[in-house]
Write an enzyme that holds these catalytic residues in place. Structure first.
Site, PDB file in Angstrom:
ATOM      1  N   TYR A 143       3.874  -7.388   0.923  1.00 26.56           N
ATOM      2  CA  TYR A 143       2.826  -6.475   0.136  1.00 26.56           C
ATOM      3  C   TYR A 143       1.379  -7.340  -0.100  1.00 26.56           C
ATOM      4  O   TYR A 143       1.967  -8.169  -1.187  1.00 26.56           O
ATOM      5  CB  TYR A 143       3.463  -5.059  -0.516  1.00 26.56           C
ATOM      6  CG  TYR A 143       4.250  -4.416  -0.444  1.00 26.56           C
ATOM      7  CD1 TYR A 143       5.101  -4.124   1.001  1.00 26.56           C
ATOM      8  CD2 TYR A 143       5.137  -3.604  -1.869  1.00 26.56           C
ATOM      9  CE1 TYR A 143       5.611  -3.326   0.974  1.00 26.56           C
ATOM     10  CE2 TYR A 143       6.311  -2.428  -1.615  1.00 26.56           C
ATOM     11  CZ  TYR A 143       6.775  -2.848  -0.223  1.00 26.56           C
ATOM     12  OH  TYR A 143       7.489  -2.303  -0.120  1.00 26.56           O
ATOM     13  N   ASP A 159       8.740  -1.481  -7.763  1.00 29.44           N
ATOM     14  CA  ASP A 159       9.539  -2.398  -6.438  1.00 29.44           C
ATOM     15  C   ASP A 159       8.865  -1.966  -5.935  1.00 29.44           C
ATOM     16  O   ASP A 159       7.411  -1.408  -6.340  1.00 29.44           O
ATOM     17  CB  ASP A 159       9.991  -0.132  -5.873  1.00 29.44           C
ATOM     18  CG  ASP A 159      10.673  -1.050  -4.470  1.00 29.44           C
ATOM     19  OD1 ASP A 159      11.786  -1.517  -4.198  1.00 29.44           O
ATOM     20  OD2 ASP A 159       9.896  -0.787  -3.312  1.00 29.44           O
ATOM     21  N   TRP A 201       3.485  -0.549  -2.860  1.00 29.92           N
ATOM     22  CA  TRP A 201       3.124  -0.793  -1.443  1.00 29.92           C
ATOM     23  C   TRP A 201       1.757  -1.281  -0.725  1.00 29.92           C
ATOM     24  O   TRP A 201       1.562  -2.387  -0.669  1.00 29.92           O
ATOM     25  CB  TRP A 201       3.962  -0.068  -0.790  1.00 29.92           C
ATOM     26  CG  TRP A 201       3.435  -0.431   0.775  1.00 29.92           C
ATOM     27  CD1 TRP A 201       3.345  -0.744   1.316  1.00 29.92           C
ATOM     28  CD2 TRP A 201       3.437   0.863   1.831  1.00 29.92           C
ATOM     29  NE1 TRP A 201       2.966  -1.067   2.875  1.00 29.92           N
ATOM     30  CE2 TRP A 201       3.165   0.787   3.659  1.00 29.92           C
ATOM     31  CE3 TRP A 201       3.913   2.749   1.569  1.00 29.92           C
ATOM     32  CZ2 TRP A 201       3.175   1.276   4.411  1.00 29.92           C
ATOM     33  CZ3 TRP A 201       3.664   3.188   2.968  1.00 29.92           C
ATOM     34  CH2 TRP A 201       3.181   2.300   4.093  1.00 29.92           C
ATOM     35  N   GLN A 254      -3.023   9.721 -11.795  1.00 26.42           N
ATOM     36  CA  GLN A 254      -1.954  10.133 -10.685  1.00 26.42           C
ATOM     37  C   GLN A 254      -0.647   9.689 -10.639  1.00 26.42           C
ATOM     38  O   GLN A 254       0.011  10.894 -10.652  1.00 26.42           O
ATOM     39  CB  GLN A 254      -2.629   9.064  -8.896  1.00 26.42           C
ATOM     40  CG  GLN A 254      -3.847   9.175  -8.177  1.00 26.42           C
ATOM     41  CD  GLN A 254      -4.288   8.465  -7.192  1.00 26.42           C
ATOM     42  OE1 GLN A 254      -3.980   7.322  -7.623  1.00 26.42           O
ATOM     43  NE2 GLN A 254      -4.627   9.170  -5.951  1.00 26.42           N
ATOM     44  N   GLN A 263      -5.760  -3.020  -1.673  1.00 26.11           N
ATOM     45  CA  GLN A 263      -6.671  -1.499  -2.268  1.00 26.11           C
ATOM     46  C   GLN A 263      -7.309  -1.861  -3.247  1.00 26.11           C
ATOM     47  O   GLN A 263      -8.390  -0.626  -3.260  1.00 26.11           O
ATOM     48  CB  GLN A 263      -5.773   0.154  -1.697  1.00 26.11           C
ATOM     49  CG  GLN A 263      -6.605   1.275  -1.937  1.00 26.11           C
ATOM     50  CD  GLN A 263      -6.139   2.029  -1.647  1.00 26.11           C
ATOM     51  OE1 GLN A 263      -4.822   2.459  -1.759  1.00 26.11           O
ATOM     52  NE2 GLN A 263      -6.403   3.746  -1.502  1.00 26.11           N
TER      53      GLN A 263
END
Length: 332
Positions: A54, A49, A21, A290, A27
């Site tokens: 986006y 997904d 997203w 992450q 980003q």
């Protein structure tokens, strides 16, 4: 990695899925995005997904290039349609025109002949539901999507769409809502309706926009570079949770996470997966580490006593109002 059926369908999805997203195309740099996708694949994630909206369609393009050398049959690729993707009056919504044009654009950017799941990103109050479902039926029957899903639809909307899907011989198998310890608005109405209809939840923001990671402290400014400081990465969405009463109680979860041998983030993801109606929890990442940390929540079973202790801490700040299921301000 553990796998679950998507609703009452035969499609198996990784119980932790990867979403892009607010990362790919906006980003994070492309190399970092590719590294995160690689980390997801290495961790056993097969479900990815995205959505046409986006990063102004760039996220689909990045994901398509990141996955283009993978065995297509071994992946489940999901995308969505509804939000504006251009300046025209018909560049939005769930009209037949927009759906038919959008699926072609998504397939081109994703570099694939089909998506496994095509989702209505919101309910379109300005288009007859029959028109929307008939367009989705043509998408499925033409082989451009295998299954149909929705996102942030209410129980009443799911009940209205389900018989139409049955009549049109298309599998309506999923809903994609926001769901976390902090945001439980689907539990009262959406989950019971979904269980009845054979619809599974693919939940977004299981970590409450990162708040449940524990990195935000009451009475202190957000860490530099965190989501709460970056408007491009969703600061407006995290603001509802950036209150001292919320942050104080989240900090009280740390001993419980340690007791379970989990990080705070892993506890949050594992918590949503305890709901049997949840087919998959979407995680996002700006760094491969992450992904590697969050996937450790797969297969975790939380004891009843631990779940009760979590509820006792979080309940005073948890949002449960079913009327907040559909919010036009949300764009996961």
């Amino acid at each position: 990695m553990e796998f679950r059926h998507l609703g009452r369908s035969g499609l198996m999805v990784s119980e932790i899925s990867y979403g892009n997203w607010i990362t790919h195309g906006s980003q994070v740099e492309e190399d970092a995005a590719f590294a995160c996708v690689r980390a997801a694949l290495d961790a056993g994630i097969t479900t990815f997904d995205t959505a046409d909206v986006y990063a102004g369609t760039r996220a689909e393009d990045v994901l398509g290039r990141a996955l283009q050398n993978e065995r297509r049959e071994g992946l489940e690729i999901f995308t969505k349609v509804y939000w504006p993707t251009g300046p025209g009056r018909n560049d939005r919504g769930l009209s037949r025109k927009h759906i038919m044009e959008s699926i072609n654009g998504s397939l081109r950017r994703l570099r694939t002949d089909y998506v496994d799941l095509y989702q209505a990103h919101r309910y379109d109050h300005s288009t007859p539901l029959e028109e929307t479902m008939e367009a989705f039926a043509d998408v499925v029957h033409s082989g451009k999507a295998h299954y149909i899903g929705v996102s942030e639809w209410t129980a009443a909307q799911l009940r209205a769409a389900h018989p139409l899907a049955r009549e049109l011989h298309i599998p309506l198998v999923s809903n994609q809502p926001q769901y976390s310890m902090l945001w439980r608005v689907i539990e009262a109405e959406v989950v019971p309706a979904s269980e009845e209809l054979g619809i599974g939840q693919i939940v977004w923001s299981p970590m409450g926009q990162g708040v449940l990671s524990g990195k935000y402290l009451p009475g202190q400014p957000p860490p530099a570079g965190s989501r709460a400081t970056d408007e491009k990465s969703g600061a407006s969405f995290i603001s509802r949770f950036m209150r001292d009463d919320v942050l104080t109680r989240v900090q009280q979860l740390k001993p419980l996470a340690e007791q379970a041998g989990l990080s705070m983030a892993q506890l949050a993801v594992a918590w949503v997966l305890q709901n049997p109606n949840v087919s998959s929890a979407i995680i996002g990442a700006s760094r491969p580490e992450q992904v590697q940390d969050n996937v450790k929540a797969a297969g975790v079973k939380l004891e009843a006593e631990l779940l009760k202790a979590i509820d006792e801490i979080i309940d005073p700040i948890t949002e449960r109002d079913a009327a907040k299921t559909e919010s036009p301000a949300q764009r996961p």
